[in-house]
Design a protein around this motif. Structure first.
Motif, PDB file in Angstrom:
ATOM      1  N   TYR A 169       0.826  -1.210   0.000  1.00  0.00           N
ATOM      2  CA  TYR A 169       0.000   0.000   0.000  1.00  0.00           C
ATOM      3  C   TYR A 169       0.863   1.263   0.000  1.00  0.00           C
ATOM      4  O   TYR A 169       0.479   2.281  -0.579  1.00  0.00           O
TER       5      TYR A 169
ATOM      6  N   GLU B  63       2.037   1.575  -3.632  1.00  0.00           N
ATOM      7  CA  GLU B  63       0.929   1.987  -4.499  1.00  0.00           C
ATOM      8  C   GLU B  63       0.559   3.457  -4.275  1.00  0.00           C
ATOM      9  O   GLU B  63       0.110   4.133  -5.205  1.00  0.00           O
ATOM     10  N   SER B  64       0.751   3.954  -3.062  1.00  0.00           N
ATOM     11  CA  SER B  64       0.373   5.341  -2.757  1.00  0.00           C
ATOM     12  C   SER B  64       1.491   6.327  -3.050  1.00  0.00           C
ATOM     13  O   SER B  64       1.246   7.541  -3.108  1.00  0.00           O
ATOM     14  N   SER B  65       2.722   5.833  -3.201  1.00  0.00           N
ATOM     15  CA  SER B  65       3.877   6.715  -3.426  1.00  0.00           C
ATOM     16  C   SER B  65       3.634   7.639  -4.631  1.00  0.00           C
ATOM     17  O   SER B  65       3.093   7.199  -5.652  1.00  0.00           O
TER      18      SER B  65
ATOM     19  N   ARG C  63       2.671   9.827  -2.272  1.00  0.00           N
ATOM     20  CA  ARG C  63       1.873  10.346  -1.165  1.00  0.00           C
ATOM     21  C   ARG C  63       2.123   9.513   0.089  1.00  0.00           C
ATOM     22  O   ARG C  63       2.236   8.282   0.017  1.00  0.00           O
TER      23      ARG C  63
ATOM     24  N   VAL D 225       1.083   7.682   3.725  1.00  0.00           N
ATOM     25  CA  VAL D 225      -0.113   6.977   4.203  1.00  0.00           C
ATOM     26  C   VAL D 225      -0.175   7.124   5.720  1.00  0.00           C
ATOM     27  O   VAL D 225       0.712   6.636   6.434  1.00  0.00           O
TER      28      VAL D 225
ATOM     29  N   ARG E 187      -5.443   5.958   7.542  1.00  0.00           N
ATOM     30  CA  ARG E 187      -5.631   5.492   6.166  1.00  0.00           C
ATOM     31  C   ARG E 187      -5.127   4.067   5.999  1.00  0.00           C
ATOM     32  O   ARG E 187      -5.751   3.251   5.328  1.00  0.00           O
TER      33      ARG E 187
ATOM     34  N   LEU F 276      -7.006   0.654   4.653  1.00  0.00           N
ATOM     35  CA  LEU F 276      -6.517  -0.207   3.570  1.00  0.00           C
ATOM     36  C   LEU F 276      -6.384  -1.653   4.034  1.00  0.00           C
ATOM     37  O   LEU F 276      -6.625  -2.587   3.260  1.00  0.00           O
TER      38      LEU F 276
ATOM     39  N   CYS G 263       5.971   6.997   4.111  1.00  0.00           N
ATOM     40  CA  CYS G 263       5.936   7.190   2.664  1.00  0.00           C
ATOM     41  C   CYS G 263       7.011   6.304   2.031  1.00  0.00           C
ATOM     42  O   CYS G 263       8.103   6.157   2.574  1.00  0.00           O
TER      43      CYS G 263
END
Length: 268
Positions: free
Chosen positions: A189, A192-194, A196, A198, A202, A206, A260
């Motif tokens: 996760y 996948e969010s990089s 940004r 988390v 949040r 997830l 992050c």
């Protein structure tokens, strides 16, 4: 036709999921279920079955009739007879030491919580992904759609295996065992969010975790385990953890109780 060996002692779960599984084309063809209500009966079947009765996948309850080791006994019988049959657990004990033992000691591919949201769909897509991965593995192939990459990091989202510069990340407390599922999911996760970050809340969403129980302290502990797993895969003691302090890898983000993923430079 995909044949699924399902060991489940509680009738209401069989009644609920049987029509869903039988109606789903999990391997692009109709599904055939072999249902066993007792672990002993399932083990006896495995011991005496011939190759034509070999299932394509086993779906096991972990705790049956009050015995937390019942599903594990079936898993061991399967591994002795057909070590390449994928094993998934479908259990009410997600997030406990039962899940940890299932994934670390019996080499199960996945542990699915019965009481999660949208469980019927979750069950079908997890089985479908596992069957696809097993089929590709038998053919010596890899489905590129299942690979999440960031520089030298590769995450196989179907099998949940993680490779760092070609080395598989293992449990830092015991390098013979795979990395535990929660750190693996957290890393996925984060990547996948990089770029940004988390936050703790949040990440709890997830992971489908209870936000009152998934705390910043727990998040931080899982990140420590991840960093040590990377350290173990790299030459030089604590090298990855040291990189994280230079704004690479798994980096703490500000005062928001967040982390992050920042790609690591290939020359480090």
């Amino acid at each position: 036709m995909a044949t699924i060996m399902w060991v489940e002692d509680q009738s209401h779960w069989v009644d609920r999921f049987r029509p869903v599984l039988e109606a789903a084309e999990l391997d692009d063809e109709p599904t055939r279920l072999q249902v066993f209500r007792l672990a002993e009966a399932a083990c006896q079947f495995v011991r005496t079955a011939n190759e034509s009765q070999r299932p394509d996948l086993a779906l096991l309850d972990a705790n049956m009739k009050g015995d937390t080791g019942a599903g594990f006994s079936v898993s061991r019988a399967l591994q002795r007879k057909w070590p390449d049959v994928p094993i998934l657990y479908l259990s009410e004990y997600s997030g406990t030491d039962v899940e940890q033992e299932a994934l670390e000691s019996t080499w199960a591919q996945d542990f699915i919580a019965k009481h999660q949201r949208n469980i019927e769909s979750v069950l079908c897509w997890r089985i479908r992904a596992t069957l696809r991965q097993a089929r590709l593995g038998a053919a010596g192939q890899t489905d590129s759609d299942d690979l999440l990459k960031s520089g030298d990091l590769t995450i196989d989202t179907a099998s949940w295996t993680i490779y760092w510069r070609g080395t598989k990340l293992m449990n830092p407390a015991d390098s013979r065992r795979p990395l535990a599922p929660t750190p693996r999911k957290i890393l996925r996760y984060l990547v996948e969010s990089s770029p940004r970050p988390v936050s703790t809340n949040r990440m709890a969403e997830l992971l489908d975790a209870d936000p009152d129980r998934f705390t910043w302290g727990g998040y931080r502990q899982h990140v420590r385990i991840l960093r040590r797993a990377f350290d173990q895969a790299m030459p030089g003691e604590g090298r990855f953890t040291a990189l994280c302090k230079t704004d690479q890898g798994i980096v703490a983000f500000g005062d928001e109780m967040a982390y992050c993923w920042k790609p690591v430079r290939s020359d480090t």
